[in-house]
Write a protein that holds these residues in place. Structure first.
Motif, mmCIF file in Angstrom:
data_model
loop_
_atom_site.group_PDB
_atom_site.id
_atom_site.type_symbol
_atom_site.label_atom_id
_atom_site.label_comp_id
_atom_site.label_asym_id
_atom_site.label_seq_id
_atom_site.Cartn_x
_atom_site.Cartn_y
_atom_site.Cartn_z
ATOM 1 N N LEU A 1 0.861 -1.184 0.000
ATOM 2 C CA LEU A 1 0.000 0.000 0.000
ATOM 3 C C LEU A 1 0.892 1.226 0.000
ATOM 4 N N VAL A 2 0.659 2.137 -0.940
ATOM 5 C CA VAL A 2 1.375 3.410 -0.966
ATOM 6 C C VAL A 2 0.436 4.464 -0.389
ATOM 7 N N SER A 3 0.844 5.087 0.699
ATOM 8 C CA SER A 3 -0.026 6.044 1.379
ATOM 9 C C SER A 3 0.691 7.363 1.620
ATOM 10 N N SER A 4 -0.054 8.445 1.390
ATOM 11 C CA SER A 4 0.468 9.787 1.682
ATOM 12 C C SER A 4 0.169 10.197 3.115
ATOM 13 N N PHE A 5 -0.655 9.405 3.830
ATOM 14 C CA PHE A 5 -1.145 9.767 5.152
ATOM 15 C C PHE A 5 -1.787 11.154 5.100
ATOM 16 N N GLY A 6 -2.553 11.361 4.017
ATOM 17 C CA GLY A 6 -3.257 12.618 3.817
ATOM 18 C C GLY A 6 -4.647 12.601 4.424
ATOM 19 N N ALA A 7 -5.500 13.501 3.944
ATOM 20 C CA ALA A 7 -6.796 13.742 4.575
ATOM 21 C C ALA A 7 -7.726 12.532 4.556
ATOM 22 N N GLU A 8 -7.644 11.687 3.544
ATOM 23 C CA GLU A 8 -8.556 10.544 3.430
ATOM 24 C C GLU A 8 -7.847 9.199 3.631
ATOM 25 N N SER A 9 -6.577 9.230 3.910
ATOM 26 C CA SER A 9 -5.765 8.008 3.903
ATOM 27 C C SER A 9 -6.156 6.992 4.957
ATOM 28 N N ALA A 10 -6.737 7.433 6.057
ATOM 29 C CA ALA A 10 -7.027 6.520 7.167
ATOM 30 C C ALA A 10 -7.995 5.414 6.774
ATOM 31 N N VAL A 11 -8.838 5.647 5.754
ATOM 32 C CA VAL A 11 -9.804 4.623 5.352
ATOM 33 C C VAL A 11 -9.097 3.368 4.860
ATOM 34 N N LEU A 12 -8.223 3.516 3.862
ATOM 35 C CA LEU A 12 -7.500 2.353 3.344
ATOM 36 C C LEU A 12 -6.570 1.766 4.390
ATOM 37 N N LEU A 13 -5.924 2.611 5.146
ATOM 38 C CA LEU A 13 -5.012 2.123 6.173
ATOM 39 C C LEU A 13 -5.760 1.288 7.216
ATOM 40 N N HIS A 14 -6.950 1.721 7.575
ATOM 41 C CA HIS A 14 -7.756 0.955 8.526
ATOM 42 C C HIS A 14 -8.146 -0.395 7.929
ATOM 43 N N MET A 15 -8.594 -0.396 6.682
ATOM 44 C CA MET A 15 -8.973 -1.654 6.030
ATOM 45 C C MET A 15 -7.802 -2.634 5.997
ATOM 46 N N VAL A 16 -6.651 -2.124 5.595
ATOM 47 C CA VAL A 16 -5.454 -2.979 5.508
ATOM 48 C C VAL A 16 -5.053 -3.494 6.880
ATOM 49 N N SER A 17 -5.157 -2.653 7.892
ATOM 50 C CA SER A 17 -4.755 -3.076 9.239
ATOM 51 C C SER A 17 -5.593 -4.231 9.748
ATOM 52 N N ARG A 18 -6.835 -4.335 9.258
ATOM 53 C CA ARG A 18 -7.715 -5.425 9.684
ATOM 54 C C ARG A 18 -7.496 -6.684 8.850
ATOM 55 N N ILE A 19 -6.862 -6.549 7.710
ATOM 56 C CA ILE A 19 -6.594 -7.709 6.855
ATOM 57 C C ILE A 19 -5.207 -8.282 7.122
ATOM 58 N N ASP A 20 -4.203 -7.400 7.128
ATOM 59 C CA ASP A 20 -2.825 -7.826 7.352
ATOM 60 C C ASP A 20 -2.009 -6.646 7.857
ATOM 61 N N PRO A 21 -1.878 -6.497 9.173
ATOM 62 C CA PRO A 21 -1.120 -5.358 9.711
ATOM 63 C C PRO A 21 0.360 -5.396 9.366
ATOM 64 N N ASP A 22 0.845 -6.520 8.831
ATOM 65 C CA ASP A 22 2.240 -6.625 8.415
ATOM 66 C C ASP A 22 2.450 -6.262 6.948
ATOM 67 N N LEU A 23 1.377 -5.907 6.245
ATOM 68 C CA LEU A 23 1.533 -5.504 4.838
ATOM 69 C C LEU A 23 2.462 -4.292 4.758
ATOM 70 N N PRO A 24 3.432 -4.291 3.849
ATOM 71 C CA PRO A 24 4.275 -3.100 3.699
ATOM 72 C C PRO A 24 3.442 -1.871 3.324
ATOM 73 N N VAL A 25 3.645 -0.797 4.060
ATOM 74 C CA VAL A 25 3.004 0.487 3.755
ATOM 75 C C VAL A 25 4.119 1.466 3.405
ATOM 76 N N VAL A 26 4.130 1.907 2.164
ATOM 77 C CA VAL A 26 5.181 2.801 1.672
ATOM 78 C C VAL A 26 4.738 4.252 1.829
ATOM 79 N N PHE A 27 5.587 5.036 2.461
ATOM 80 C CA PHE A 27 5.350 6.466 2.659
ATOM 81 C C PHE A 27 6.545 7.221 2.107
#
Length: 244
Positions: free
Chosen positions: A43-69
């Motif tokens: 997941l490539v995330s800017s941690f911007g205004a709407e980013s928490a939605v995808l980050l939350h979804m991913v955290s519930r599926i696989d919290p070890d998924l690489p998140v690129v910032f």
């Protein structure tokens, strides 16, 4: 089904779009992360205004998924603090902070003011090139783009083939109201700059407050014939736009 041959990324995008046409965003993400691209997706995330939605979804599926910032060196301090807050809040365990190459920055942007002279070149060296390095070895990456942002995103599809990788936009068809409802339903903290009128948040020199009633991305690169940083183009197109 697993992704085997990057040279077939174009046909694969069509196959995936057809197969998962009826899947909701969470089901789509779960299939991509666990079944289709296991170990080869980020997941490539800017941690911007709407980013928490995808980050939350991913955290519930696989919290070890690489998140690129990508830390361009020009970000708001609020964004980096929000990144750290969300990472802790969601229990994300594999945040990868990628920075521009120091030698290239010294050669291409010695005074740190390239954004004022050649904004496309600035985006290339601070965002496009670092992301290309970060994506090496991955067969797919997840993006948070949405159609309601307008412009080049108005016709966004959930699956695209770019540079022999599959790019996945699980929230492509979501509306602004759906984003807000998800934040409320899951008690997600907002980006601290959103309350100050920043609806799309990138690098500090090139981000302004959006006017009341204006489009979400209207505060990006105001006054310039530019609406995207280039990471969603092919590498060759991004180079061409930056005159490299």
């Amino acid at each position: 089904m697993s992704f085997l041959d990057p040279d077939l990324s174009g046909p694969w995008a069509a196959v995936l779009a057809d197969r998962y046409a009826r899947a909701d965003s969470v089901s789509l993400l779960r299939a991509m992360i666990l079944d289709v691209f296991p170990g080869r997706i980020t997941l490539v995330s800017s941690f911007g205004a709407e980013s928490a939605v995808l980050l939350h979804m991913v955290s519930r599926i696989d919290p070890d998924l690489p998140v690129v910032f990508i830390d361009t060196g020009k970000l708001f301090g609020e964004t980096k603090r929000y990144r750290d807050q969300l990472t802790r809040h969601l229990g994300l365990r594999n945040l990868q902070i990628i920075t521009p190459d120091p030698a290239r920055l010294k050669a291409q942007d010695p005074d740190g003011m390239l954004f004022s002279r050649k904004p496309d070149a600035c985006c290339f060296w601070r965002k496009v090139e670092p992301l290309e390095r970060a994506l090496a070895g991955y067969g797919a990456w997840i993006s948070g783009r949405k159609q309601f942002h307008g412009g080049a995103r108005a016709d966004l599809q959930r699956f695209e083939a770019v540079d022999k990788r599959i790019k996945i936009s699980p929230l492509a068809g979501w509306t602004r109201d759906q984003i807000a409802a998800y934040f409320t339903a899951h008690d997600l903290p907002p980006h601290p700059l959103e309350g100050e009128g920043y609806l799309s948040i990138g690098c500090m020199p090139c981000t302004a407050r959006a006017e009341s009633g204006a489009s979400v991305r209207s505060g990006r690169w105001q006054g310039l014939d530019k609406t995207e940083c280039g990471i969603h183009l092919s590498l060759s197109e991004a180079r061409k736009r930056a005159n490299l």
